[in-house]
Design an enzyme around this catalytic site. Structure first.
Site, PDB file in Angstrom:
ATOM      1  N   LYS A  86      77.915  45.394 -21.081  1.00 31.76           N
ATOM      2  CA  LYS A  86      77.164  46.581 -21.485  1.00 31.76           C
ATOM      3  C   LYS A  86      77.752  47.162 -22.773  1.00 31.76           C
ATOM      4  O   LYS A  86      78.982  47.197 -22.941  1.00 31.76           O
ATOM      5  CB  LYS A  86      77.224  47.606 -20.350  1.00 31.76           C
ATOM      6  CG  LYS A  86      76.358  48.838 -20.508  1.00 31.76           C
ATOM      7  CD  LYS A  86      76.465  49.672 -19.226  1.00 31.76           C
ATOM      8  CE  LYS A  86      75.733  50.994 -19.321  1.00 31.76           C
ATOM      9  NZ  LYS A  86      75.894  51.796 -18.076  1.00 31.76           N
ATOM     10  N   SER A 131      71.973  53.691 -16.135  1.00 32.87           N
ATOM     11  CA  SER A 131      72.052  53.383 -17.545  1.00 32.87           C
ATOM     12  C   SER A 131      72.308  51.913 -17.852  1.00 32.87           C
ATOM     13  O   SER A 131      72.199  51.486 -19.002  1.00 32.87           O
ATOM     14  CB  SER A 131      73.142  54.233 -18.198  1.00 32.87           C
ATOM     15  OG  SER A 131      74.426  53.927 -17.684  1.00 32.87           O
ATOM     16  N   SER A 148      74.498  54.430 -12.178  1.00 30.27           N
ATOM     17  CA  SER A 148      74.105  53.549 -13.280  1.00 30.27           C
ATOM     18  C   SER A 148      74.276  52.066 -13.014  1.00 30.27           C
ATOM     19  O   SER A 148      73.817  51.251 -13.809  1.00 30.27           O
ATOM     20  CB  SER A 148      74.867  53.936 -14.557  1.00 30.27           C
ATOM     21  OG  SER A 148      74.408  55.169 -15.046  1.00 30.27           O
TER      22      SER A 148
END
Length: 476
Positions: free
Chosen positions: A82, A157, A181
């Site tokens: 990420k 997220s 997330s």
């Protein structure tokens, strides 16, 4: 085994084949990169592809193995990282235009640990601005789409991670979780994950110029999204390896003590005033039945200290965010993210000043209540969201949108506040009027017992099947 098939392999299957010499790390990496080239243009899940770097590393792994070096447990396994975590030489942009040139001077602990175990990073995945939405879109890279279709958000997220791993772009996808997330994108895309408990995975970004707030440190954790529960058992021991840059990391083994008898599971459908959708109820019942069939003892329970654990916890986090992140969000965030934060602050009235300090202290009360409860019920099966996953941009549709997206997710952020492990596993594929989508349930575990959570996720998956198989049949 042809290259066209290699991207379909689980991380466990890949590592078994590469470690045995049945297939090379380079072949597996090429297959993953080919799949990324085919699937990613429609998804925008990977926003920083690393083709050349990945192939160079794969060749180096093959050469080392040929030279007699022992392959690591993740030898040749393609992974994504990420973009809010440091990877040396790459931007840790966090979806923020002002951070697009923030180049990491070194790897974060989890990136180092994955690569030390033999994993090959094939790309970096998308996240919303500041990693603070349950949907993934930002002015720097744009929107990530769900492989099930545009009728459902990819979540956030870690939305890029969830969409990538379920589309077959890498067998493992890194993500992180401060209020949901990891679990939001797992639920949105049909992946399996476990949000680790506090202190389990060493965390630190070498590009940081200041320490995070105390609640951010206490609630945020690193983890992985996978296509099957088995891959968490393979990969999480690597993720929890110690690193001296995190002074509060807890160096416990992945596997805890075996149970003397059947594990007792507390089961609840409670959604704290939000309507429980019939499809979510069916998913919960299916997961309950799967656990019973696997030998678990499942009993209906009233959960402790809820919903206060969640509502007070998120209000406390919003107080810290407002004080410490607020100026940066106002200065560098888009109009969209600023409007969303205005709604967050309206719906989750931030604790401030002395009230915030008192609530940070009261966190121990909630954690103690849960610890006492989990002494009797080592696992709790509960909803993740009360409704099927929402549509893209639902959280920009005013108070009602934010209430559906985040206000109803009490079971999610409650577990962050008290630092408990919580898994998310798909238990039903629903054919809704808008289109097909997976429905996931949450399994909460005792502190330090992520392994028990993953075992329970595996039991659900064994009876109900992997969601990726249905997805790939639709994607073609």
């Amino acid at each position: 085994m042809g290259n066209t098939e290699l991207w379909r392999l689980t991380a466990t299957e890949t590592a078994t084949a590469t470690r045995a010499g049945d297939v090379t790390a380079e072949a597996v990496t090429r297959a993953a990169l080919d799949r990324m080239a085919a699937a990613n243009p429609a998804l925008n899940a990977v926003v920083d592809p690393l083709d050349a770097e990945a192939l160079e590393r794969a060749r180096a792994l093959d050469a080392a193995r040929a030279g007699g070096a022992a392959p690591g447990p993740l030898h040749g396994v393609p992974v994504t990282i990420k973009i809010n975590v440091d990877q040396k030489g790459h931007a840790t942009s966090n979806g923020v235009v002002a951070l697009k040139d923030l180049i990491a001077p070194d790897d974060a602990p989890l990136v180092k640990n994955l690569q030390d175990a033999g994993a090959v990073v094939i790309g970096r995945t998308n996240t919303p601005e500041f990693s603070f939405r349950a949907d993934t879109d930002n002015p720097l890279f744009g929107r990530t789409h769900n492989p099930w279709g545009d009728h459902v958000s990819a979540g956030g997220s870690s939305g890029g991670a969830g969409a990538a791993v379920m589309a077959g772009i890498g067998a493992l996808a890194h993500g992180n979780d401060i209020g949901g997330s990891l679990r939001f994108p797992a639920a949105a895309n049909g992946a399996v994950t476990v949000k680790p408990g506090l202190g389990r995975i060493a965390a630190w970004n070498p590009s940081q110029t200041a320490e995070r707030g105390m609640l951010a440190q206490a609630m945020s954790v690193q983890g992985l999204l996978t296509r099957c529960a088995e891959d968490l058992h393979l990969s999480m021991p690597t993720m929890i390896a110690p690193d001296p840059r995190d002074p509060f990391h807890v160096p416990l083994p992945w596997r805890g003590e075996a149970s003397d008898g059947p594990i007792r599971v507390g089961f609840t459908r409670d959604t704290f005033g939000f309507d429980l959708h019939p499809e979510v109820a069916l998913a919960l019942d299916a997961a309950r039945d799967a656990l019973r069939d696997a030998g678990y003892t499942v009993e209906e329970i009233d959960p402790p200290a809820m919903p206060e654990t969640g509502s007070d916890g998120y209000r406390a986090l919003m107080g810290e965010v407002k004080a410490l992140m607020g100026p940066d969000i106002r200065a560098n965030g888009s109009a969209t993210i600023n409007a969303i934060f205005d709604e967050y602050f309206d719906q989750f009235t931030p604790f401030e000043g002395t009230d915030l300090l008192r609530m940070m202290a009261r966190r121990s009360h909630y954690a103690r209540e849960w610890s006492l409860f989990l002494d009797r019920y080592p696992l709790v099966l509960c909803p993740f969201l009360p409704q099927p996953f929402f549509a893209p941009d639902r959280d920009v549709q005013g108070a009602e949108g934010v209430r559906e997206v985040l206000g109803s997710a009490i079971w999610s952020y409650a577990m962050n506040f008290v630092g408990l492990p919580a898994g998310c596993v798909p238990a039903r594929l629903s054919e809704l009027s808008a289109g097909p989508q997976p429905i996931s349930v949450q399994i909460v575990g005792r502190r330090w017992r992520e392994d028990l959570v993953v075992d329970a996720c595996a039991a659900v998956e064994q009876r109900l099947g992997r969601m990726c198989d249905a997805l790939w049949a639709r994607m073609g």
